[in-house]
Design a protein around this motif. Structure first.
Motif, short mmCIF file in Angstrom:
data_model
loop_
_atom_site.label_atom_id
_atom_site.label_comp_id
_atom_site.label_asym_id
_atom_site.label_seq_id
_atom_site.Cartn_x
_atom_site.Cartn_y
_atom_site.Cartn_z
N GLN A 287 0.83 -1.20 0.00
CA GLN A 287 0.00 0.00 0.00
C GLN A 287 0.86 1.25 0.00
N VAL A 288 2.16 1.08 0.31
CA VAL A 288 3.10 2.20 0.38
C VAL A 288 3.95 2.28 -0.89
N ALA A 289 4.46 1.12 -1.34
CA ALA A 289 5.41 1.09 -2.45
C ALA A 289 5.42 -0.32 -3.05
N PRO A 290 5.96 -0.47 -4.26
CA PRO A 290 6.11 -1.82 -4.83
C PRO A 290 6.96 -2.70 -3.93
N VAL A 291 6.62 -3.98 -3.88
CA VAL A 291 7.26 -4.91 -2.95
C VAL A 291 7.83 -6.12 -3.70
N LEU A 292 9.06 -6.48 -3.36
CA LEU A 292 9.65 -7.75 -3.75
C LEU A 292 9.48 -8.69 -2.58
N ALA A 293 8.69 -9.76 -2.75
CA ALA A 293 8.39 -10.71 -1.67
C ALA A 293 9.10 -12.02 -1.95
N VAL A 294 9.90 -12.50 -0.98
CA VAL A 294 10.73 -13.69 -1.19
C VAL A 294 10.56 -14.64 -0.01
N ASP A 295 10.40 -15.93 -0.33
CA ASP A 295 10.30 -16.96 0.71
C ASP A 295 10.72 -18.30 0.12
N SER A 296 11.15 -19.22 1.00
CA SER A 296 11.59 -20.54 0.53
C SER A 296 10.42 -21.48 0.29
N SER A 297 9.24 -21.17 0.82
CA SER A 297 8.08 -22.05 0.68
C SER A 297 7.34 -21.74 -0.61
N PRO A 312 -7.19 -4.87 -4.88
CA PRO A 312 -6.92 -3.83 -5.88
C PRO A 312 -6.35 -2.57 -5.24
N GLY A 313 -5.57 -1.86 -6.01
CA GLY A 313 -5.01 -0.60 -5.53
C GLY A 313 -3.63 -0.71 -4.94
N LEU A 314 -3.06 -1.92 -4.89
CA LEU A 314 -1.70 -2.06 -4.38
C LEU A 314 -0.70 -1.47 -5.36
N LYS A 315 0.47 -1.11 -4.86
CA LYS A 315 1.53 -0.55 -5.71
C LYS A 315 2.23 -1.62 -6.53
N GLY A 316 1.96 -2.89 -6.19
CA GLY A 316 2.56 -4.00 -6.94
C GLY A 316 3.39 -4.91 -6.05
N ILE A 317 3.27 -6.23 -6.28
CA ILE A 317 4.06 -7.22 -5.56
C ILE A 317 4.66 -8.19 -6.57
N THR A 318 5.95 -8.38 -6.49
CA THR A 318 6.65 -9.40 -7.27
C THR A 318 7.11 -10.48 -6.29
N ALA A 319 6.63 -11.71 -6.48
CA ALA A 319 6.91 -12.79 -5.52
C ALA A 319 7.89 -13.79 -6.11
N GLU A 320 8.81 -14.28 -5.27
CA GLU A 320 9.86 -15.21 -5.72
C GLU A 320 10.09 -16.28 -4.67
N THR A 321 10.23 -17.53 -5.13
CA THR A 321 10.60 -18.63 -4.24
C THR A 321 12.12 -18.75 -4.22
N ARG A 322 12.70 -18.70 -3.01
CA ARG A 322 14.17 -18.68 -2.93
C ARG A 322 14.60 -19.04 -1.51
N ASP A 323 15.57 -19.89 -1.39
CA ASP A 323 16.13 -20.27 -0.09
C ASP A 323 17.10 -19.18 0.36
N LEU A 324 16.68 -18.40 1.35
CA LEU A 324 17.47 -17.23 1.75
C LEU A 324 18.65 -17.57 2.64
N VAL A 325 18.77 -18.85 3.04
CA VAL A 325 19.98 -19.29 3.74
C VAL A 325 21.05 -19.65 2.73
N ARG A 326 20.70 -20.49 1.77
CA ARG A 326 21.67 -20.91 0.75
C ARG A 326 21.89 -19.82 -0.30
N ARG A 327 20.85 -19.03 -0.55
CA ARG A 327 20.95 -18.02 -1.61
C ARG A 327 20.30 -16.72 -1.17
N PRO A 328 20.91 -16.03 -0.21
CA PRO A 328 20.33 -14.75 0.24
C PRO A 328 20.28 -13.73 -0.90
#
Length: 411
Positions: A287-297, A312-328
């Protein structure tokens, strides 16, 4: 029997006397009678009670292993939790402004886990594990749980009855109260000897779920029954919960943590939400700014992605699956990000914190369920020039020694 004087309450909630001797359900200043030998004793009688001692509200308190501190007046209990948090930071020479803590009220837990044992007459025994034991305490009430979860216990006993076809089965029922009703994920049913539940047992399980009007029942995430997709409201979005998905235990605690994070990132042009889960922070941050959302699940990320259309009305979310321990997410990848929120599991986020430290970021919000690993990660950020501006203690797990937090850093 020995009479001792309690000097303080320790980190796990037990009273500590000279020796040291640890005694459960005791408070500083009390003279108590204990039984046993060695450091760990059992309380027999309170001879001189503290003025902070209160009557525990739950009839199972003392036997049930779930709560440790129902005998302590609430404001003193909460102050003890905050003091422990201050002391944990002090061990790394960290000081900051502490905000008024969030305190979950009784009856607010939307998620609990009950353990089942074989019973009689078509019903399993159901309850929590006893204190420091594998034995089961059958429960009729639970003062921390949403009353709708408690009301479902008789039906859950019948639901669990078919789960004991194999001697090694020790089922646990992971309950979530969703907007669509009760969501039950069952673990601990033996699969290796006999291939899991028979078709007849599965049919009985589904019949009991239907009779109780449960929304969904899964076995280790595998669908066994569903009448309605369990959903939860997450900020402006409606998320369809994956089976067994992580969810903050108290919805009001989630809102408090998210409000803290939202306030800390005001004015950001692009935000990263690391360890995003199903979007507890992402949807509010977007609701504030575009977001990059990352999680291993992967299931959590899919659920988050599918829910974007519900808000509706969000600034945008890009979601990615990624292991943040092995690949921060690397410092180089954060060049277009100007604020990061990260909410890791209990092990913390040392690898990701190192990349945040190496980046050019000026704002970071850390959410933690483990003060010990938070302090380790905070030290990484502070050594890289960040200042810990303020901290919100969060008592989400009422009457336990457990304390959580959100903290904002600037550089």
């Amino acid at each position: 029997m020995t009479d001792i004087r309690i000097q303080a309450v320790g980190g796990e909630g037990d009273g500590i006397a000279e020796g040291p001797i640890y005694a459960p359900f005791t408070l500083a200043g009390e003279r108590v009678r204990v039984a046993g030998t060695g450091e760990r004793r059992e309380l027999v009688e309170v001879l001189e009670p503290s003025i902070q001692r209160v009557e525990p509200p739950c009839p199972h308190f003392g036997a049930c292993g779930g709560c440790a501190l129902q005998h302590w007046e609430h404001s003193a209990y909460l102050a003890w939790k905050v003091d422990r948090l201050v002391a944990t930071l002090a061990r790394e020479r960290i000081e900051t402004e502490f905000l008024k803590p969030f305190a979950a009220p009784p009856g607010s837990r939307r998620r609990i886990t009950l353990h089942a044992r074989q019973g009689r007459r078509g019903e399993a025994r159901l309850g929590y594990k006893a204190r420091k034991s594998w034995s089961l305490v059958d429960i009729e009430v639970c003062t921390i749980a949403d009353p709708r979860l408690v009301a479902a216990i008789p039906a859950l006993r019948r639901l669990a009855a078919p789960l004991f076809q194999h001697a090694k089965s020790a089922p646990s029922l992971h309950l979530t109260w969703s907007d669509a009703g009760l969501d039950v994920d069952i673990s601990g049913v033996e699969r290796r000897s006999g291939g899991g539940l028979s078709a007849d047992a599965r049919m009985r399980l589904a019949d009991q779920a239907a009779a109780a009007d449960f929304a969904r029942v899964t076995l280790d995430g595998e669908a066994a029954y569903m009448s309605r997709q369990p959903t939860v409201r997450v900020g402006p979005a409606t998320v369809a919960l994956p089976a067994g998905a992580f969810l903050q235990a108290v919805s009001e605690a989630e809102a408090a943590l998210a409000a803290f994070a939202l306030d800390a990132v005001q004015g950001a042009s692009r935000i990263a939400d690391l360890y995003c889960g199903v979007g507890a922070f992402s949807f509010r941050l977007a609701q504030v700014a575009p977001v990059l959302a990352v999680d291993s699940s992967a299931p959590a990320v899919r659920a988050l992605s599918a829910a974007i259309a519900s808000a509706p009305g969000l600034k945008g979310i890009t979601a990615e699956t990624r292991d943040l321990v092995r690949r921060p997410v690397l410092a180089e990848e954060l060049k277009k990000i100007d604020a990061v929120v990260f909410d890791p599991p209990r092990a913390g986020a040392a690898e990701q914190a190192a990349e945040l430290a190496r980046s050019k970021l000026a704002r970071v919000v850390a959410v933690s369920c483990n003060p010990a690993t938070f302090v380790r990660d905070a030290r990484i950020l502070i050594d890289a020039g960040f200042t810990l501006e303020r901290l919100l203690p969060v008592d989400q797990f009422l009457w336990s020694p457990h304390i959580e937090l959100a903290a904002s850093f600037t550089r």
